[in-house]
Each structure stands twice: as C-alpha cells, then as structure tokens.
Design a protein around this motif. Structure first.
Motif, PDB file in Angstrom:
ATOM      1  N   LEU A  30       0.828  -1.208   0.000  1.00 52.63           N
ATOM      2  CA  LEU A  30       0.000   0.000   0.000  1.00 52.63           C
ATOM      3  C   LEU A  30       0.861   1.256   0.000  1.00 52.63           C
ATOM      4  O   LEU A  30       0.677   2.165  -0.833  1.00 52.63           O
ATOM      5  N   LEU A  31       1.808   1.332   0.912  1.00 47.69           N
ATOM      6  CA  LEU A  31       2.659   2.525   1.003  1.00 47.69           C
ATOM      7  C   LEU A  31       3.510   2.686  -0.244  1.00 47.69           C
ATOM      8  O   LEU A  31       3.696   3.807  -0.745  1.00 47.69           O
ATOM      9  N   ASN A  32       4.029   1.584  -0.773  1.00 44.12           N
ATOM     10  CA  ASN A  32       4.852   1.678  -1.984  1.00 44.12           C
ATOM     11  C   ASN A  32       4.037   2.139  -3.191  1.00 44.12           C
ATOM     12  O   ASN A  32       4.524   2.911  -4.030  1.00 44.12           O
ATOM     13  N   GLY A  49      11.021   1.837   2.009  1.00 36.35           N
ATOM     14  CA  GLY A  49      10.625   0.523   2.510  1.00 36.35           C
ATOM     15  C   GLY A  49      11.680  -0.123   3.384  1.00 36.35           C
ATOM     16  O   GLY A  49      11.355  -0.847   4.339  1.00 36.35           O
ATOM     17  N   ALA A  50      12.962   0.142   3.088  1.00 40.14           N
ATOM     18  CA  ALA A  50      14.043  -0.464   3.871  1.00 40.14           C
ATOM     19  C   ALA A  50      14.096   0.056   5.300  1.00 40.14           C
ATOM     20  O   ALA A  50      14.709  -0.580   6.177  1.00 40.14           O
ATOM     21  N   MET A  51      13.452   1.192   5.565  1.00 44.49           N
ATOM     22  CA  MET A  51      13.494   1.751   6.913  1.00 44.49           C
ATOM     23  C   MET A  51      12.816   0.831   7.933  1.00 44.49           C
ATOM     24  O   MET A  51      13.179   0.829   9.111  1.00 44.49           O
ATOM     25  N   THR A  52      11.852   0.032   7.484  1.00 43.83           N
ATOM     26  CA  THR A  52      11.194  -0.901   8.402  1.00 43.83           C
ATOM     27  C   THR A  52      12.182  -1.953   8.887  1.00 43.83           C
ATOM     28  O   THR A  52      12.278  -2.232  10.092  1.00 43.83           O
ATOM     29  N   PHE A  90       0.366   7.583   9.183  1.00 44.60           N
ATOM     30  CA  PHE A  90       0.791   7.519   7.778  1.00 44.60           C
ATOM     31  C   PHE A  90      -0.132   8.357   6.891  1.00 44.60           C
ATOM     32  O   PHE A  90       0.321   9.058   5.989  1.00 44.60           O
ATOM     33  N   LYS A  91      -1.428   8.264   7.143  1.00 49.30           N
ATOM     34  CA  LYS A  91      -2.378   9.018   6.333  1.00 49.30           C
ATOM     35  C   LYS A  91      -2.446  10.472   6.773  1.00 49.30           C
ATOM     36  O   LYS A  91      -2.537  11.390   5.938  1.00 49.30           O
ATOM     37  N   ALA A  92      -2.383  10.705   8.082  1.00 54.55           N
ATOM     38  CA  ALA A  92      -2.493  12.081   8.589  1.00 54.55           C
ATOM     39  C   ALA A  92      -1.267  12.918   8.216  1.00 54.55           C
ATOM     40  O   ALA A  92      -1.379  14.133   7.998  1.00 54.55           O
ATOM     41  N   LEU A  93      -0.088  12.280   8.124  1.00 52.22           N
ATOM     42  CA  LEU A  93       1.163  12.993   7.829  1.00 52.22           C
ATOM     43  C   LEU A  93       1.741  12.456   6.533  1.00 52.22           C
ATOM     44  O   LEU A  93       2.736  11.727   6.519  1.00 52.22           O
ATOM     45  N   TYR A  96       6.937  12.260   2.377  1.00 53.87           N
ATOM     46  CA  TYR A  96       7.964  11.238   2.187  1.00 53.87           C
ATOM     47  C   TYR A  96       8.948  11.203   3.350  1.00 53.87           C
ATOM     48  O   TYR A  96       9.275  10.132   3.873  1.00 53.87           O
ATOM     49  N   ARG A  97       9.444  12.355   3.782  1.00 54.88           N
ATOM     50  CA  ARG A  97      10.452  12.400   4.843  1.00 54.88           C
ATOM     51  C   ARG A  97       9.876  11.927   6.175  1.00 54.88           C
ATOM     52  O   ARG A  97      10.558  11.239   6.944  1.00 54.88           O
ATOM     53  N   ILE A  98       8.625  12.266   6.437  1.00 58.71           N
ATOM     54  CA  ILE A  98       7.995  11.791   7.672  1.00 58.71           C
ATOM     55  C   ILE A  98       7.763  10.280   7.599  1.00 58.71           C
ATOM     56  O   ILE A  98       7.929   9.562   8.589  1.00 58.71           O
ATOM     57  N   TRP A  99       7.428   9.796   6.409  1.00 55.17           N
ATOM     58  CA  TRP A  99       7.222   8.358   6.247  1.00 55.17           C
ATOM     59  C   TRP A  99       8.511   7.569   6.521  1.00 55.17           C
ATOM     60  O   TRP A  99       8.452   6.427   6.969  1.00 55.17           O
ATOM     61  N   LEU A 100       9.670   8.156   6.230  1.00 51.69           N
ATOM     62  CA  LEU A 100      10.932   7.488   6.558  1.00 51.69           C
ATOM     63  C   LEU A 100      10.995   7.206   8.056  1.00 51.69           C
ATOM     64  O   LEU A 100      11.362   6.102   8.487  1.00 51.69           O
ATOM     65  N   ILE A 101      10.617   8.195   8.842  1.00 53.18           N
ATOM     66  CA  ILE A 101      10.633   8.046  10.301  1.00 53.18           C
ATOM     67  C   ILE A 101       9.554   7.062  10.757  1.00 53.18           C
ATOM     68  O   ILE A 101       9.793   6.186  11.600  1.00 53.18           O
ATOM     69  N   LEU A 102       8.357   7.199  10.185  1.00 56.31           N
ATOM     70  CA  LEU A 102       7.255   6.328  10.589  1.00 56.31           C
ATOM     71  C   LEU A 102       7.531   4.865  10.241  1.00 56.31           C
ATOM     72  O   LEU A 102       7.211   3.960  11.028  1.00 56.31           O
ATOM     73  N   ARG A 103       8.138   4.631   9.086  1.00 51.88           N
ATOM     74  CA  ARG A 103       8.430   3.246   8.717  1.00 51.88           C
ATOM     75  C   ARG A 103       9.541   2.671   9.598  1.00 51.88           C
ATOM     76  O   ARG A 103       9.542   1.481   9.915  1.00 51.88           O
ATOM     77  N   PHE A 104      10.491   3.520   9.993  1.00 52.57           N
ATOM     78  CA  PHE A 104      11.504   3.081  10.954  1.00 52.57           C
ATOM     79  C   PHE A 104      10.827   2.681  12.266  1.00 52.57           C
ATOM     80  O   PHE A 104      11.112   1.620  12.830  1.00 52.57           O
ATOM     81  N   MET A 105       9.912   3.533  12.754  1.00 51.19           N
ATOM     82  CA  MET A 105       9.195   3.229  13.996  1.00 51.19           C
ATOM     83  C   MET A 105       8.305   1.996  13.839  1.00 51.19           C
ATOM     84  O   MET A 105       8.123   1.218  14.784  1.00 51.19           O
ATOM     85  N   MET A 106       7.766   1.812  12.649  1.00 51.48           N
ATOM     86  CA  MET A 106       6.966   0.621  12.378  1.00 51.48           C
ATOM     87  C   MET A 106       7.817  -0.636  12.543  1.00 51.48           C
ATOM     88  O   MET A 106       7.375  -1.634  13.135  1.00 51.48           O
ATOM     89  N   GLY A 107       9.054  -0.585  12.048  1.00 48.69           N
ATOM     90  CA  GLY A 107       9.957  -1.714  12.220  1.00 48.69           C
ATOM     91  C   GLY A 107      10.279  -1.973  13.675  1.00 48.69           C
ATOM     92  O   GLY A 107      10.346  -3.135  14.126  1.00 48.69           O
ATOM     93  N   VAL A 108      10.468  -0.892  14.443  1.00 51.84           N
ATOM     94  CA  VAL A 108      10.728  -1.022  15.875  1.00 51.84           C
ATOM     95  C   VAL A 108       9.562  -1.725  16.568  1.00 51.84           C
ATOM     96  O   VAL A 108       9.748  -2.617  17.405  1.00 51.84           O
ATOM     97  N   CYS A 109       8.343  -1.332  16.220  1.00 49.66           N
ATOM     98  CA  CYS A 109       7.163  -1.871  16.895  1.00 49.66           C
ATOM     99  C   CYS A 109       6.799  -3.272  16.425  1.00 49.66           C
ATOM    100  O   CYS A 109       6.455  -4.143  17.239  1.00 49.66           O
ATOM    101  N   VAL A 110       6.866  -3.513  15.123  1.00 47.50           N
ATOM    102  CA  VAL A 110       6.318  -4.759  14.596  1.00 47.50           C
ATOM    103  C   VAL A 110       7.215  -5.951  14.900  1.00 47.50           C
ATOM    104  O   VAL A 110       6.750  -7.103  14.886  1.00 47.50           O
TER     105      VAL A 110
END
Length: 391
Positions: A30-32, A49-52, A90-93, A96-110
């Motif tokens: 979806l994100l890609n 995608g690699a940030m996860t 992801f939808k509210a913000l 692209y640059r914010i998504w880098l951070i969010l996907r990193f945090m997604m990897g931390v959480c998941v």
C-alpha cells in the motif's frame, strides 16, 4: 499450564500473529503504491521501505532486556497500540520524509510481536509437539502475509479506508492476546540479555534465519519480475508467487511434524537440499507443468527453514536465554532481508533472468556446505578427547 490454558494461549498467539502478518502484508504494498503515485524513483521507494527492516535491526538487540524490565506482555501490548497509532499517522502525515521516520518506527514496533509470540509459543510447547506448533505458527504468518495484498481489493489504495482498516485489525490482535493475559509469557533472568552470544552458540539455526530472510524477500520481491522476463504474463507471474505462498502455508505442519519425529538439523539439511535442487531445475522446467509442483514444494522449503530454526532454539533455551536467542534469529532474518534482494537482483542482471533462481540455489548451497562443515567439526571435537586418551 493446563491443557485448556495451552489451547487458549495458542489460539491467542496464532490469531495475533496472523493479524499482524495481514497488516504487514497490506501496508508494505500500500505505502509503496502511494509513493509510486507521487512519481518517486524506484530507489527512493526502496529506501523508504528499507526503513522498516532498519528499525527492526536497530531495536531487536534491546528487546530481551526491555522485556525483562517491563514484562513481555506489557511490551507486546504497548507496541501493538503504538503500531495502530503509526498506521493512522501515515495518512495524517502524508510526507515522504515523515514516512521514513514512521516506517523506521513501524519496524521497531512490529518486531516485538514476532519475538514475544515466538517465546510464548515455545513456552507452551513440549519437546514432542514443538515443531508442529511452530509449523502452525509459521503457516499463520504466511497466511497473513499472503492475504494482506488482497485486502486492497476491498479497501482501495487511496483515502483513509486502508489505514483505518489496518489499525482496526491491530486492535483485534490486541483483543486476542488480552483474552489470554492470565497465561502471559514469562522471562526469568538466567542467560545473556544480548543476542550476540547465541549467534556463536547456535550458528546453524541463526544461519538458517539469515538465509530465510535473504531467500524469502528475494523471492517475493523479484519472482514476478523473473516471471515477466521469462515470457510469462503478469497474471501468470503473480500466480507463481501465489503457488509459492501456498507451499509456505500448507507444508509447515508436515515440516514441523518431521522436526518432532527426527533430528531437526537433518530436516534443515533436507529443506536446503530441496532448495538447491529446485533452484537448479526451475529454468529447465519453467515451460512445463512440472514448474508448479516445484514452486509449491520450494515455498514450503523456504519457510520450513525458519520453522525448524525456531524449533532448535526452543529445544535448547528457555526464559531470557530463549528471548535473546530469538532476537539473534530475528537479527539474522532482517540482515538477510536487507542484503539478499540486491545480491539476487544483481545475479538476475548478470544472467537474465535465470540468475535469480541460480542465486537462490546458491544461497541454499551455502547453507548445505556450512551445515556439513559444522557437523564435521562437531564430530572431530567429540572424538578429540578419546583420541588423546587413547594416545
């Protein structure tokens, strides 16, 4: 733990991990696709995608010590809640640059649900059924991953619907584990908190995780490209991936059963040998009907390596030691997931398109050679005291 509580815990684990796999299988594509709509380059999309995986790699070594401090159940529940929030952000913000951070945090959480659930299921398993229970676990993950992209047919790609749907699914996962909170996993304080000693202590199991990460991500990322370059339609190329996914799901219980009935290391070797043969034979079979059963068995072989590696760790460790050993396995998986696709992509460019399957066969072959070498060294070490005494 009573039989009823074991069943309740198992139901909670497989429901939770299946839903997490479903969410992960949905959000990645979806994100890609949304980034593709913005006209970004493939390199930029790949980096995002690699940030996860990067987030998982960075955080995994700290999970055992945090889980001991706050409790594995609280850590699991808290990271699931954070995942639901991140999905909405992801939808509210939408940047692209914010998504880098969010996907990193997604990897931390998941990564936490995977690690804690693997510890939990090993604690409720017995030596007689561990392989089969982990086979069910792996099949549920594969089912979630496989069904995730199909959700987009119902949610669409644009708008809030897919993100709210994903967040709602995570809430269902939280409800599932809440039902088994009385049988929550526990961690004693015996063993290393760091995963690094367990890489040396269980090298074959950890190497299996590394190879699984490289092979699985390489196949699911590049096999459709391989199919199209081989002259198949996009539909047929996608069907190839579906058949592999079916093998991932349906063959895990038999693989786990085999690991329960014989030496798990032998089962790992069998999976790797089938992997070598499948990759070597596939170019000659891709224009025949034999391609389909080969892909099906290949799929079961790939995930079977991770199932059996988990079984081996569960037989050897418990408590904090098991958590740290599992963390080492997850680190190995994510390392392979980051390094495997570039290597396989390069192989496909060098030998177009069969370099992909030859490269996959090469990964399996590396594992076979390492397994033989480790077994040989083990036998020599076992014989050395006897030889010395005889001398």
């Amino acid at each position: 733990m009573t039989g009823r509580s074991r069943i309740r815990s198992l139901a909670a684990i497989v429901t939770m991990i299946g839903v997490v796999g479903l969410v992960f299988g949905l959000t990645g594509p979806l994100l890609n696709l949304l980034l593709e709509r913005q006209g970004l380059s493939g390199r930029a999309i790949g980096l995002n995608g690699a940030m996860t995986a990067l987030g998982a790699l960075v955080f995994t070594p700290f999970i055992p010590s945090i889980a001991v401090r706050v409790g594995p159940f609280r850590l699991l529940f808290g990271t699931l809640a954070a995942t639901a929030l991140i999905l909405v952000l992801f939808k509210a913000l939408d940047d692209y640059r914010i998504w880098l951070i969010l996907r990193f945090m997604m990897g931390v959480c998941v990564v936490v649900p995977f690690l804690i659930s693997e510890i939990w299921i090993n604690q409720i398993a017995t030596p007689q059924n561990r392989g089969r229970l982990l086979g069910i676990y792996a099949a549920c993950i594969s089912t979630g991953f496989g069904l995730g992209p199909l959700l987009m047919r119902f949610t669409g790609v644009g708008g809030w619907t897919p993100f709210l749907c994903a967040a709602g699914l995570v809430t269902i996962a939280m409800m599932a584990i809440a039902m088994a909170r009385e049988d929550r996993p526990y961690l004693d304080r015996h063993g290393h908190k760091s995963p690094w000693p367990y890489i040396k202590g269980s090298p074959i199991a950890i190497l299996a995780g590394l190879m699984y990460g490289a092979i699985e991500t390489g196949i699911f990322g590049l096999l459709p490209v391989y199919g199209v370059r081989s002259g198949f339609s996009e539909t047929t190329a996608a069907t190839q991936l579906t058949v592999i996914a079916a093998g991932n799901i349906l063959l895990q219980y038999p693989v786990g059963w085999l690991a329960d009935k014989t030496e798990p290391r032998r089962v790992l070797m069998l999976c790797a040998v089938i992997g070598v043969l499948g990759g070597a034979c596939l170019p000659a079979l891709k224009d025949t009907l034999f391609m389909w059963p080969v892909l099906f068995i290949w799929g079961g072989t790939i995930t079977g390596m991770y199932t059996v590696a988990l079984t081996m760790l569960g037989h050897r460790y418990s408590g904090l030691a098991l958590a740290s050993a599992n963390a080492a396995l997850i680190l190995a998986y994510n390392t392979g997931a980051m390094g495997g696709p570039p290597v396989l992509g390069q192989a496909m460019d060098l030998i177009d398109p069969d370099g992909l399957v030859y490269g996959l066969a090469g990964f399996f072959l590396v594992f076979v050679i390492a397994n033989i070498a480790a077994a040989t060294l083990g036998r020599r070490s076992a014989q050395r005291p006897t030889d010395t005494g005889a001398a």
